[in-house]
Design an enzyme around this catalytic site. Sequence first.
Site, PDB file in Angstrom:
ATOM      1  N   TYR A 129       0.835  -1.204   0.000  1.00  0.00           N
ATOM      2  CA  TYR A 129       0.000   0.000   0.000  1.00  0.00           C
ATOM      3  C   TYR A 129       0.867   1.249   0.000  1.00  0.00           C
ATOM      4  O   TYR A 129       2.086   1.191   0.176  1.00  0.00           O
ATOM      5  CB  TYR A 129      -0.950  -0.005   1.205  1.00  0.00           C
ATOM      6  CG  TYR A 129      -0.315   0.324   2.537  1.00  0.00           C
ATOM      7  CD1 TYR A 129       0.548  -0.559   3.170  1.00  0.00           C
ATOM      8  CD2 TYR A 129      -0.564   1.548   3.159  1.00  0.00           C
ATOM      9  CE1 TYR A 129       1.132  -0.242   4.398  1.00  0.00           C
ATOM     10  CE2 TYR A 129       0.010   1.867   4.386  1.00  0.00           C
ATOM     11  CZ  TYR A 129       0.859   0.968   4.993  1.00  0.00           C
ATOM     12  OH  TYR A 129       1.435   1.287   6.189  1.00  0.00           O
ATOM     13  N   LYS A 146       6.421  -1.406   1.920  1.00  0.00           N
ATOM     14  CA  LYS A 146       5.198  -0.927   2.572  1.00  0.00           C
ATOM     15  C   LYS A 146       4.113  -1.983   2.340  1.00  0.00           C
ATOM     16  O   LYS A 146       3.304  -1.874   1.405  1.00  0.00           O
ATOM     17  CB  LYS A 146       4.823   0.453   2.006  1.00  0.00           C
ATOM     18  CG  LYS A 146       4.048   1.301   2.999  1.00  0.00           C
ATOM     19  CD  LYS A 146       4.059   2.754   2.609  1.00  0.00           C
ATOM     20  CE  LYS A 146       3.082   3.615   3.393  1.00  0.00           C
ATOM     21  NZ  LYS A 146       3.239   3.662   4.831  1.00  0.00           N
ATOM     22  N   GLU A 177      12.656   2.732  13.829  1.00  0.00           N
ATOM     23  CA  GLU A 177      11.669   3.771  13.492  1.00  0.00           C
ATOM     24  C   GLU A 177      10.553   3.707  14.512  1.00  0.00           C
ATOM     25  O   GLU A 177      10.712   3.096  15.578  1.00  0.00           O
ATOM     26  CB  GLU A 177      11.154   3.565  12.057  1.00  0.00           C
ATOM     27  CG  GLU A 177      10.526   2.204  11.829  1.00  0.00           C
ATOM     28  CD  GLU A 177       9.999   2.025  10.417  1.00  0.00           C
ATOM     29  OE1 GLU A 177       9.702   3.008   9.727  1.00  0.00           O
ATOM     30  OE2 GLU A 177       9.862   0.856  10.011  1.00  0.00           O
ATOM     31  N   LEU A 206      11.117   1.766   7.024  1.00  0.00           N
ATOM     32  CA  LEU A 206      10.516   2.324   5.819  1.00  0.00           C
ATOM     33  C   LEU A 206      11.129   3.702   5.591  1.00  0.00           C
ATOM     34  O   LEU A 206      11.186   4.504   6.527  1.00  0.00           O
ATOM     35  CB  LEU A 206       9.002   2.465   6.017  1.00  0.00           C
ATOM     36  CG  LEU A 206       8.277   2.993   4.797  1.00  0.00           C
ATOM     37  CD1 LEU A 206       8.115   1.875   3.772  1.00  0.00           C
ATOM     38  CD2 LEU A 206       6.917   3.548   5.158  1.00  0.00           C
TER      39      LEU A 206
HETATM   40  N1  PDD Z   1       2.711   5.228   7.590  1.00  0.00           N
HETATM   41  N2  PDD Z   1       7.465   4.067   8.978  1.00  0.00           N
HETATM   42  C1  PDD Z   1       6.321   3.375   9.062  1.00  0.00           C
HETATM   43  C2  PDD Z   1       6.351   1.995   9.663  1.00  0.00           C
HETATM   44  C3  PDD Z   1       5.113   3.944   8.600  1.00  0.00           C
HETATM   45  O1  PDD Z   1       3.971   3.231   8.660  1.00  0.00           O
HETATM   46  C4  PDD Z   1       5.120   5.266   8.081  1.00  0.00           C
HETATM   47  C5  PDD Z   1       3.892   5.951   7.592  1.00  0.00           C
HETATM   48  C6  PDD Z   1       6.350   5.948   8.012  1.00  0.00           C
HETATM   49  C7  PDD Z   1       6.456   7.354   7.442  1.00  0.00           C
HETATM   50  O2  PDD Z   1       6.362   7.344   6.045  1.00  0.00           O
HETATM   51  P1  PDD Z   1       5.833   8.622   5.229  1.00  0.00           P
HETATM   52  O3  PDD Z   1       6.597   9.794   5.715  1.00  0.00           O
HETATM   53  O4  PDD Z   1       6.106   8.295   3.814  1.00  0.00           O
HETATM   54  O5  PDD Z   1       4.357   8.750   5.548  1.00  0.00           O
HETATM   55  C8  PDD Z   1       7.498   5.324   8.464  1.00  0.00           C
HETATM   56  C9  PDD Z   1       1.512   5.684   6.942  1.00  0.00           C
HETATM   57  C10 PDD Z   1       1.189   7.111   7.069  1.00  0.00           C
HETATM   58  C11 PDD Z   1       0.381   4.728   7.266  1.00  0.00           C
HETATM   59  O6  PDD Z   1       0.668   3.529   7.356  1.00  0.00           O
HETATM   60  O7  PDD Z   1      -0.773   5.161   7.385  1.00  0.00           O
END
Ligand code: PDD
Length: 285
Positions: A32, A147, A179, A203
């Site tokens: 996703y 992701k 993270e 991620l």
């Molecule tokens: N998640 N690390 C993880 C495990 C995450 O699920 C997310 C964001 C990030 C930050 O990524 P970005 O800056 O590209 O949003 C880091 C999204 C928002 C979610 O799962 O809804």
Amino acid sequence: MSVVYLNGEFLPRDKAVVSVMDRGFLFGDGVYEVIPVYSRRPFRAAEHLRRLRGSFDGIRLDVPYTSEQWLALVERIIEQAGTDDQSVLIQVTRGPMAVRNHAFPKTITPTVFIMSEPLHTPPAEQREHGIAAIAAADFRWLRCDLKVTSLLANCLMRQMAIDAGCMETLLFRDGYLSEGAASNIFMVKDGVLLAPPKNHLMLTGITYDVVLELAAAHGLPHEVRDILDEEVRAADELWMTSSTKEVLPIVTLDDKPIGKGTPGPVFQRMYGWYQDFKRTVMRVG
Ligand code: PDD
């Protein structure tokens, strides 16, 4: 009721249905993306779509949509949504199978789903007072750079924070920061911004890249390197970042104050740069 895209059709969300034999449902076999949208403009769409392509390659899923086709679908969903600032989800699974079998079917028909929800950035109160976090061992698999929709470990770890009256769980593997349960983590020590390196244990957030770009553009000293658990606990400032949370200060970890226990001066600067960037770039395109 908002309109969603499912397998070639635009339809109301309550009419969108997938098979119980879908591998996304039975195995969490899918990937996703979440794209933030400001003033109906998808932010860093090309980067999100590149990361989506990397996730497809990582799970060996071949989806015959070009980046232009993804973007056109995302734009149609954005047009039909009720708010200007949105959070667009693209979710693709390996589709339905005839019998339950872990091995991939010989031929697959991916399930492709896109929906928009209103983007709710954090309330002023969280930004002004900061949020509380806990620490936990990172018990996820070793491809956290993908992701994927199999988010059970992330859900359990986020829930640990909620159960402790906190907002996020910081994850540590072999004594190093990876993270957050659903965010990237930055720390500040002696005026230097520190971030863990991009690798298979985390991620690579699109927001993580934006924060490092803003640091570079404004001459904030920064370093990308492995960060030890004890360094995190002794940080002057801690932040979490994500597309929906933007940049948020973490002021306690496991009930102990970080720095002075209030949002720090480097956060205040970064927050200002981020909001300027949002006004002048994200909303303008
Ligand atoms: N998640 N690390 C993880 C495990 C995450 O699920 C997310 C964001 C990030 C930050 O990524 P970005 O800056 O590209 O949003 C880091 C999204 C928002 C979610 O799962 O809804």
